[in-house]
Design an enzyme around this catalytic site. Structure first.
Site, PDB file in Angstrom:
ATOM      1  N   HIS A  41     -40.320 -36.287  -6.223  1.00 11.49           N
ATOM      2  CA  HIS A  41     -40.771 -37.647  -6.583  1.00 11.49           C
ATOM      3  C   HIS A  41     -41.963 -37.629  -7.536  1.00 11.49           C
ATOM      4  O   HIS A  41     -42.223 -38.603  -8.231  1.00 11.49           O
ATOM      5  CB  HIS A  41     -41.126 -38.444  -5.323  1.00 11.49           C
ATOM      6  CG  HIS A  41     -39.925 -39.002  -4.634  1.00 11.49           C
ATOM      7  ND1 HIS A  41     -40.008 -39.786  -3.512  1.00 11.49           N
ATOM      8  CD2 HIS A  41     -38.597 -38.874  -4.897  1.00 11.49           C
ATOM      9  CE1 HIS A  41     -38.786 -40.131  -3.132  1.00 11.49           C
ATOM     10  NE2 HIS A  41     -37.918 -39.580  -3.956  1.00 11.49           N
ATOM     11  N   ASP A  89     -36.754 -34.074  -1.072  1.00  6.13           N
ATOM     12  CA  ASP A  89     -37.818 -34.359  -2.030  1.00  6.13           C
ATOM     13  C   ASP A  89     -38.643 -33.102  -2.338  1.00  6.13           C
ATOM     14  O   ASP A  89     -39.821 -33.009  -1.972  1.00  6.13           O
ATOM     15  CB  ASP A  89     -38.710 -35.471  -1.473  1.00  6.13           C
ATOM     16  CG  ASP A  89     -39.745 -35.938  -2.499  1.00  6.13           C
ATOM     17  OD1 ASP A  89     -40.715 -36.613  -2.095  1.00  6.13           O
ATOM     18  OD2 ASP A  89     -39.591 -35.607  -3.695  1.00  6.13           O
ATOM     19  N   SER A 183     -48.759 -36.032  -2.098  1.00  6.76           N
ATOM     20  CA  SER A 183     -47.336 -35.620  -2.117  1.00  6.76           C
ATOM     21  C   SER A 183     -47.202 -34.255  -2.776  1.00  6.76           C
ATOM     22  O   SER A 183     -47.880 -33.955  -3.758  1.00  6.76           O
ATOM     23  CB  SER A 183     -46.506 -36.641  -2.894  1.00  6.76           C
ATOM     24  OG  SER A 183     -46.613 -37.914  -2.288  1.00  6.76           O
TER      25      SER A 183
HETATM   26  N1  LIG Z   1     -48.421 -40.273   4.761  1.00  2.00           N
HETATM   27  C1  LIG Z   1     -48.338 -41.394   3.903  1.00  2.00           C
HETATM   28  C2  LIG Z   1     -48.125 -41.079   2.460  1.00  2.00           C
HETATM   29  C3  LIG Z   1     -48.021 -39.757   1.972  1.00  2.00           C
HETATM   30  C4  LIG Z   1     -47.837 -39.571   0.580  1.00  2.00           C
HETATM   31  C5  LIG Z   1     -47.777 -40.663  -0.288  1.00  2.00           C
HETATM   32  C6  LIG Z   1     -47.891 -41.962   0.249  1.00  2.00           C
HETATM   33  N2  LIG Z   1     -47.876 -43.114  -0.503  1.00  2.00           N
HETATM   34  C7  LIG Z   1     -47.631 -43.194  -1.829  1.00  2.00           C
HETATM   35  O1  LIG Z   1     -47.331 -42.249  -2.497  1.00  2.00           O
HETATM   36  C8  LIG Z   1     -47.763 -44.529  -2.469  1.00  2.00           C
HETATM   37  C9  LIG Z   1     -46.876 -44.856  -3.514  1.00  2.00           C
HETATM   38  C10 LIG Z   1     -47.019 -46.077  -4.161  1.00  2.00           C
HETATM   39  C11 LIG Z   1     -48.041 -46.962  -3.806  1.00  2.00           C
HETATM   40  C12 LIG Z   1     -48.906 -46.609  -2.771  1.00  2.00           C
HETATM   41  N3  LIG Z   1     -49.985 -47.285  -2.244  1.00  2.00           N
HETATM   42  C13 LIG Z   1     -50.474 -46.536  -1.257  1.00  2.00           C
HETATM   43  C14 LIG Z   1     -51.645 -46.946  -0.423  1.00  2.00           C
HETATM   44  N4  LIG Z   1     -52.310 -47.985  -0.867  1.00  2.00           N
HETATM   45  O2  LIG Z   1     -51.984 -46.371   0.584  1.00  2.00           O
HETATM   46  C15 LIG Z   1     -49.766 -45.374  -1.115  1.00  2.00           C
HETATM   47  C16 LIG Z   1     -48.770 -45.418  -2.103  1.00  2.00           C
HETATM   48  C17 LIG Z   1     -48.057 -42.151   1.605  1.00  2.00           C
END
Ligand SMILES: NCc1cccc(NC(=O)c2cccc3[nH]c(C(N)=O)cc23)c1
Length: 232
Positions: A41, A89, A183
């Site tokens: 991703h 992913d 990520s």
């Molecule tokens: N373990 C949870 C976790 C782990 C890895 C990635 C994410 N999330 C995001 O990649 C993401 C993507 C788009 C808008 C977003 N806004 C937010 C936010 N405001 O917290 C996260 C995101 C969450």
């Protein structure tokens, strides 16, 4: 990383920052001297811009002795990864050159045995992702310790309602959690990479949305097939 701590400098020397035009977009980690594992991703945020991989870093901005920004020879997103869903992913990155191991640049072993990590196991995740839900990005590496929850619990209605397959695993997300920008980083349990941070729900730190990680063991044959082809 939400509600973790700044990592002591270079204490996780396998960590890499995937960058586009000098900007951190995702985590990743060294699994061989020319190979980094991250999340497919992450390529969505890259478009067709030039990707680079930062190794040996603690601070993203300051000069550091073993810090190197490396080019990418080839990208191998998992063939069944998709923008539509969270499955498969994974992204294998072949670096332009072999890294020379140092105090700040080390390979992290990954789990080859396909046995699930027991619920309650304390694992840890590191990254340069959001350290607040409002989206504050850190300059220095952070990490947090997270407890594994069973797929049975993670698949209850209040959580992910049956969408967590045996190729995924979950951790608690009450306050402490991985978040955007983490990520691709490794979920490390007893010193071994068991999972890769998946771009989970759009929220972080909400106990109803546990952290989702792609389990590594189910993909070992895929890694080996790529390596066999690359080193023929
Ligand atoms: N373990 C949870 C976790 C782990 C890895 C990635 C994410 N999330 C995001 O990649 C993401 C993507 C788009 C808008 C977003 N806004 C937010 C936010 N405001 O917290 C996260 C995101 C969450």
């Amino acid at each position: 990383i939400l509600r973790g701590q700044e990592t002591p400098a270079h204490q996780r020397p396998y960590m890499t920052s995937l960058q586009v035009s000098g900007k951190h977009i995702c985590g990743g980690f060294l699994i061989a001297d020319q190979w980094v594992l991250s999340a497919a991703h992450c390529l969505q945020d890259a478009g067709n811009a030039t990707l680079q991989v930062l190794v040996g870093a603690h601070s993203l901005s300051e000069a550091e002795p073993n810090k190197r920004l490396l080019g990418v020879r080839k990208l191998f997103p998992h063939p069944n990864s998709s923008v539509e869903n969270i499955y498969n992913d994974l992204l294998l990155i072949q670096l332009e050159e072999r890294v020379s191991p140092s105090a700040d640049v080390q390979i992290l072993p990954f789990q080859r045995e396909d046995r699930s990590v027991p619920a309650g196991t304390q694992c840890e995740v590191a990254g340069w992702g959001f350290i607040s839900n409002t989206g504050r990005l850190p300059d220095k590496l952070h990490h947090v310790e997270l407890s594994v929850i069973s797929n049975t619990v993670c698949n209850t209605r209040i959580h992910y309602d049956g969408s967590i397959t045996e190729k995924l695993m979950c951790t608690e997300s009450k306050r402490k959690d991985s978040c955007k920008g983490d990520s691709g980083g490794p979920l490390v349990c007893n010193g071994v990479a068991e999972g890769v941070v998946a771009t989970g729900a759009r929220v972080c730190g909400n106990w109803k949305k546990p952290g989702i990680y792609t389990r590594i063991p189910p993909y070992v044959d895929w890694f080996d097939s790529i390596w066999a082809a690359a080193h023929q």
